[in-house]
Design an enzyme around this catalytic site. Structure first.
Site, short mmCIF file in Angstrom:
data_model
loop_
_atom_site.label_atom_id
_atom_site.label_comp_id
_atom_site.label_asym_id
_atom_site.label_seq_id
_atom_site.Cartn_x
_atom_site.Cartn_y
_atom_site.Cartn_z
N ARG A 37 0.83 -1.21 0.00
CA ARG A 37 0.00 0.00 0.00
C ARG A 37 0.86 1.26 0.00
NH1 ARG A 37 -4.76 -2.50 3.90
NH2 ARG A 37 -6.06 -3.13 2.15
N LYS A 195 -17.68 -19.77 -0.18
CA LYS A 195 -19.14 -19.84 -0.05
C LYS A 195 -19.88 -18.99 -1.07
CE LYS A 195 -19.46 -20.80 4.87
NZ LYS A 195 -19.94 -20.25 6.15
N GLY A 352 -8.65 -10.83 -1.42
CA GLY A 352 -7.52 -11.14 -0.56
C GLY A 352 -6.88 -12.48 -0.87
N GLY A 375 -12.65 -5.25 -0.09
CA GLY A 375 -14.08 -4.92 -0.04
C GLY A 375 -14.54 -4.04 -1.19
#
Ligand code: ADP
Ligand code: MG
Length: 393
Positions: A37, A195, A352, A375
């Site tokens: 980052r 999932k 991720g 996200g």
């Protein structure tokens, strides 16, 4: 999607530019364990400083929930950022910040303290927006990873100061636009991971957008089970049967080809290098788990990618952390990377575990773009408008 960039910012000499970056780096004591980052923030900061701006970096660090503390202080990230930039960086506390900023010279860089030391940051409180805005003349948002939140420093500021996208933000938006905004068809999406429930909105959005939807990982089991396959002890959300069938039907209507594995690698144990079998999906035993996509399916998926011009990828094809269940993910990633390098495919990946898997396969640099935004990347894959991006328009 229209937004101004640093190309439109004009003469910044002597101007105070508030630059929202993502400095939320993982740390082990005083050491930054992954400076990705910081390296992403460097080009925008350096460009503005080189042009004579007074660069004031705004960022959050952790979740202090409005309570200042040494634990969440950006003071500890100032030296690591200076190291990556190769230039001096000042640290400015929220006490006496006006006076400290007034002493800065053109070309100076300072990191302001954690924006989340103000409770109103996350509420996008106009008072906090005003507090930040009073320090600067211009606003540059370079933190795509925080753009899914409408906070004072990520959204509010764009309404009160002339606002521009930084170079990292620009690169991210341009790559995402190429992948799903106005992509070259045929477009393939790989969606994997554990999932279905965490990626329902992604799947629903993609079936209307892409020509090929490749479903792998644990979530493929839910689709296979919905179609009547006995998946044994595999990770499977049986309660999402109807949802899975709805997604398959929507894909059918939209002319999107859904690829589910037809051979799989199974084991009775979830550990490294256990005994495994490679079987047709209809041959999974009651005490076995599907832990990876099989070699025949991977080869067919590679052939499908060869017919595509664009690929967007989120989620590994198998339990890639545990050998040998990384095999399908690594093989498909290598195919996508080779197609990208040969110029036939634009490939964009994010998530991720996906980034970790591509690094593990050694091909992250061979993709067109790999997003580390987490996200924000997923919300973008869901087709949502990100408030921090919208405010730049
Ligand atoms: P990302 O972080 O890229 O969005 P996810 O978090 O959705 O990806 O999914 C990654 C996880 O999915 C990994 O921990 C991986 O082990 C798990 N996974 C993939 N395939 C399977 C499978 N067949 N059974 C169980 N877990 C799986
Ligand atoms: Mg994950």
């Amino acid at each position: 999607m229209t937004f101004k960039t640093l190309d439109d910012i004009g003469d910044v000499r002597g101007k105070r530019v508030l630059v929202r970056e993502d400095l939320n780096v993982p740390m082990d004591g005083a050491r930054v364990t992954d400076d990705t980052r910081l390296r992403a923030a460097a080009p925008t900061i350096a460009e503005l400083a080189d042009k004579g701006a007074i660069v004031l970096v705004l960022a959050h660090f952790g979740r202090p929930k409005g309570v200042p503390s040494a634990e969440f202080s950006l003071a500890q990230v100032t030296q690591p950022l200076a190291h990556v930039l190769g230039r001096e960086v000042r640290y400015v506390d929220w006490e006496g910040d006006k006076e400290a900023v007034a002493t800065l010279q053109p070309g100076d860089v300072a990191v302001l303290e954690n924006t989340r030391f103000f409770g109103g940051e996350e509420r996008n409180d106009p008072k906090v927006v005003e507090r930040f805005a009073s320090l600067g003349d211009l606003y540059v948002n370079d933190a795509f990873s925080a753009a899914h939140r409408a906070h004072a420093s990520t959204e509010g500021l764009a309404h009160v100061l002339p606002a521009f996208a930084g170079r990292s933000m620009q690169a991210e938006l341009e790559a995402l636009e190429k992948a799903l905004g106005k992509p070259e068809h045929p477009v393939a999406a790989v969606v994997g991971g554990a999932k279905v429930s965490t990626k329902l909105d992604v799947l629903k959005h993609l079936v209307g957008k892409v020509d090929h939807l490749i479903i792998g990982g644990g979530m493929a089991n839910t689709f296979l089970a919905a179609r009547g396959v006995d998946v044994g002890k595999s990770l499977c959300e049986h309660d999402l049967r109807d949802t899975a069938l709805e997604i398959l039907e929507a894909a059918d209507k939209a002319g999107c080809t859904v690829h589910l594995p037809y051979d799989v690698v199974v084991s009775k144990e979830f550990r490294a290098n256990p005994p495994t079998r490679t079987v047709n999906v209809h041959e999974v035993a009651a005490d076995e788990m599907i832990l990876d996509v099989g070699p025949a399916a991977v080869e067919a998926l590679g052939d499908a990618l060869k017919t595509c011009r664009t690929l967007v990828w989120n989620g590994p094809m198998g339990a890639f952390e545990i050998p040998p269940f990384d095999t399908a993910t690594v093989a498909l990633a290598k195919t996508a990377a080779a197609l990208t390098q040969s110029g036939s495919l634009v490939s964009v990946a994010g998530g991720g575990d996906t980034v970790a898997a591509l690094n593990h396969a050694g091909v992250a640099d061979d993709f067109t773009f790999v997003s580390t935004a987490g996200g924000a990347f997923l919300e973008w894959m869901e087709g949502r408008e990100l408030p921090g991006v919208k405010a730049l328009g």
